[in-house]
Enzyme design. Structure first.
Site, PDB file in Angstrom:
ATOM      1  N   ASP A 196       0.673  -1.318   0.140  1.00 36.11           N
ATOM      2  CA  ASP A 196       0.009   0.241  -0.058  1.00 36.11           C
ATOM      3  C   ASP A 196       0.804   1.257  -0.021  1.00 36.11           C
ATOM      4  O   ASP A 196       2.151   1.213   0.028  1.00 36.11           O
ATOM      5  CB  ASP A 196      -0.887   0.142   1.259  1.00 36.11           C
ATOM      6  CG  ASP A 196      -2.666   0.480   0.846  1.00 36.11           C
ATOM      7  OD1 ASP A 196      -2.385   1.499  -0.058  1.00 36.11           O
ATOM      8  OD2 ASP A 196      -3.078   0.148   1.587  1.00 36.11           O
ATOM      9  N   ASN A 256       0.243   7.922  -8.787  1.00 32.50           N
ATOM     10  CA  ASN A 256       1.254   8.167  -9.847  1.00 32.50           C
ATOM     11  C   ASN A 256       1.298   7.605 -11.139  1.00 32.50           C
ATOM     12  O   ASN A 256       2.257   7.271 -11.690  1.00 32.50           O
ATOM     13  CB  ASN A 256       2.601   8.061  -8.988  1.00 32.50           C
ATOM     14  CG  ASN A 256       2.541   8.824  -7.839  1.00 32.50           C
ATOM     15  OD1 ASN A 256       3.343  10.064  -8.019  1.00 32.50           O
ATOM     16  ND2 ASN A 256       2.523   8.247  -6.659  1.00 32.50           N
ATOM     17  N   GLU A 278      -1.162   1.698  -5.155  1.00 29.05           N
ATOM     18  CA  GLU A 278      -1.041   3.333  -4.701  1.00 29.05           C
ATOM     19  C   GLU A 278      -1.915   3.992  -5.486  1.00 29.05           C
ATOM     20  O   GLU A 278      -1.873   5.221  -5.916  1.00 29.05           O
ATOM     21  CB  GLU A 278       0.423   3.662  -5.035  1.00 29.05           C
ATOM     22  CG  GLU A 278       0.919   3.599  -6.423  1.00 29.05           C
ATOM     23  CD  GLU A 278       0.463   4.764  -7.392  1.00 29.05           C
ATOM     24  OE1 GLU A 278      -0.621   4.281  -8.241  1.00 29.05           O
ATOM     25  OE2 GLU A 278       0.516   5.932  -7.444  1.00 29.05           O
ATOM     26  N   TRP A 279      -3.184   3.370  -5.605  1.00 31.17           N
ATOM     27  CA  TRP A 279      -4.544   3.821  -5.966  1.00 31.17           C
ATOM     28  C   TRP A 279      -4.645   4.849  -7.298  1.00 31.17           C
ATOM     29  O   TRP A 279      -5.329   5.638  -7.546  1.00 31.17           O
ATOM     30  CB  TRP A 279      -4.980   4.954  -5.003  1.00 31.17           C
ATOM     31  CG  TRP A 279      -4.613   4.256  -3.428  1.00 31.17           C
ATOM     32  CD1 TRP A 279      -5.039   3.235  -3.074  1.00 31.17           C
ATOM     33  CD2 TRP A 279      -3.802   5.067  -2.368  1.00 31.17           C
ATOM     34  NE1 TRP A 279      -4.303   3.075  -1.679  1.00 31.17           N
ATOM     35  CE2 TRP A 279      -3.756   4.212  -1.351  1.00 31.17           C
ATOM     36  CE3 TRP A 279      -3.211   6.353  -2.415  1.00 31.17           C
ATOM     37  CZ2 TRP A 279      -3.437   4.300  -0.129  1.00 31.17           C
ATOM     38  CZ3 TRP A 279      -2.999   6.601  -1.204  1.00 31.17           C
ATOM     39  CH2 TRP A 279      -2.567   5.587   0.017  1.00 31.17           C
ATOM     40  N   GLY A 280      -3.489   4.339  -8.261  1.00 28.04           N
ATOM     41  CA  GLY A 280      -3.359   5.330  -9.402  1.00 28.04           C
ATOM     42  C   GLY A 280      -2.926   6.619  -9.303  1.00 28.04           C
ATOM     43  O   GLY A 280      -2.846   7.449 -10.318  1.00 28.04           O
ATOM     44  N   ASP A 300     -10.290   3.501  -3.386  1.00 29.00           N
ATOM     45  CA  ASP A 300     -10.921   1.904  -2.896  1.00 29.00           C
ATOM     46  C   ASP A 300     -12.566   1.777  -3.318  1.00 29.00           C
ATOM     47  O   ASP A 300     -13.086   2.955  -3.273  1.00 29.00           O
ATOM     48  CB  ASP A 300     -10.891   2.109  -1.471  1.00 29.00           C
ATOM     49  CG  ASP A 300      -9.488   1.972  -0.861  1.00 29.00           C
ATOM     50  OD1 ASP A 300      -8.602   2.053  -1.672  1.00 29.00           O
ATOM     51  OD2 ASP A 300      -9.583   1.809   0.520  1.00 29.00           O
TER      52      ASP A 300
END
Ligand code: GLA
Length: 399
Positions: free
Chosen positions: A159, A196, A192-194, A214
């Site tokens: 994460d 970067n 990393e949730w998009g 999420d």
């Protein structure tokens, strides 16, 4: 000259192993490579349903249920414990699992999961803490990877909370190296949730990377902190299809199928879209308590076959008429999987033409309904169906 040759030969004789390793690395033959995830990983993760309420009984019962429900036979493999299994570090920096919740320890749990023919996954974070404030791996990457390997971990979700000013590519590359030298093949799931745009750099670092915030167990909700109903997630996948392929997948997050917040029609649509997207299929519900309809969705082999097709193409949206979308995925055998997706509030007739999926219009093709598990016959030029509100028709079109 002869002396030089003799010195070189002598060096080769004395250092056989070192040279073998150098050659091995130079050829790019590494313990960890794309072959660990040639098709999108399938499994279960604790987070969506259980959050921090994880313990070894739950994990063992989930492994049992994965086998008993038929999910293992349908292709599900990984049992992943998300956040909250860890409570601290000892004086030498070793990560300590919560011994109240996991009294038998991680190695014993991994052995149990492996004894069922399944694989074991854990979660950590590239920053100093996990999202729930547990110890992250920052500064302990190699030590943690070595520990995971010793426990028998096969999958790591990593994460991005508490990362401060860290660079994402460098942080994930570091853990990638640590996993590589740990001596155990471990699937690396970047989370990393998009933020970067990992699709631009994460191929060769991770086997999958999250593309969004999420997922939530709802059709179209949006939370202040970034949680998203799945139709918003679907909208964010458009244009990412060219970045996915065998060994490197866009991850629109884990499944919510069976968690209770949506209708069966909506869950079937959610699963269909994840399959057409070649998304990792990580179930996120309580596998010990599933209705027959939910098992039917999660184990539909013809729909899963679309997801697991060895060509490894991510499907794309080929038509968007407001609430009416058509998605298509090219399959290894030349056929197309097609989803007619009705986002509107009423049932509607929807269609796809052969031109839209790259076939000439004069072609005859067999159409098979993958949810009804029924051949619908031969069609020429186009196919149409009545699609329920918030639902899909999913077919495979084979010339
Ligand atoms: C982040 C991730 C989730 C989950 C939680 C755990 O929000 O995106 O998938 O792992 O952390 O704390």
């Amino acid at each position: 000259m002869n002396t030089v040759i003799n010195i070189v030969l002598d060096f080769f004789k004395k250092n056989k192993i070192v040279i073998f390793i150098i050659l091995f690395s130079a050829l790019g033959i590494n313990a960890q490579d794309d072959s660990l995830a040639l098709t999108p990983p399938m499994g279960w993760n604790s987070w969506n349903k259980f959050g921090c309420d994880v313990n070894e009984t739950l994990i063992k019962e989930t492994a049992d249920a994965m086998v008993k429900s038929g999910m293992k036979n349908a292709g599900y493999e990984y049992i992943v414990i998300d956040d909250c299994w860890q409570i601290g570090r000892d004086k030498d920096g070793n990560i300590i699992p919560d011994s109240e919740r996991f009294p038998s320890g991680m190695k014993t749990l991994a052995d149990y999961i492996h004894s069922k023919g399944l694989k074991f996954g854990l979660y950590s974070d590239a920053g100093i803490k996990t999202c729930q404030g547990r110890p992250g791996s920052r500064g302990y990457e190699f030590q943690d990877a070595r520990q995971y390997a010793a426990w028998g971990v096969d999958y790591l979700k990593y994460d991005w909370c508490y990362h401060g000013k860290q660079n994402a590519e460098a942080s994930y590359s570091l853990m990638r190296e640590a996993l590589k030298v740990s001596g155990r093949p471990i699937v690396f799931s970047i989370c990393e949730w998009g933020t970067n745009q990992p699709w631009l750099w994460a191929k060769g670092i991770g086997h999958l990377w999250r593309t969004t915030g999420d997922i939530q167990d709802c059709w179209d909700c949006k939370k202040d902190w970034g949680g998203l109903g799945w139709i918003h997630i679907i909208d964010l996948q458009v244009g990412l299809e060219s970045y996915a392929g065998p060994g490197h997948w866009n991850d629109p997050d884990m499944l919510e199928v069976g968690n209770g917040g949506m209708t069966i029609t909506e869950y079937r649509a959610h699963f269909s879209l994840w399959c057409i997207l070649a998304a990792p299929l990580m179930a996120g519900n309580d596998l010990r308590n599933m209705s027959p309809e939910i098992v039917e969705i999660l184990t539909n082999r013809e729909v899963i076959a679309v997801n697991q097709d060895s060509l490894g193409r991510q499907g794309s949206k080929i038509k968007d008429d407001g609430d009416f979308e058509v998605w298509s995925k090219q399959m290894k055998d030349g056929s197309r999987a097609v989803v007619l997706f009705n986002r509107s509030k009423s049932d509607a007739e929807m269609s796809v033409s052969w031109n839209e999926i790259g076939y000439p219009n004069h072609l005859y093709a067999n159409v098979r309904d993958l949810w009804k598990k029924k051949d619908l016959g031969k069609y020429k030029g186009n196919f149409s169906a009545i699609v329920p509100s918030h639902g899909v028709a999913m077919v495979r079109i084979t010339p």
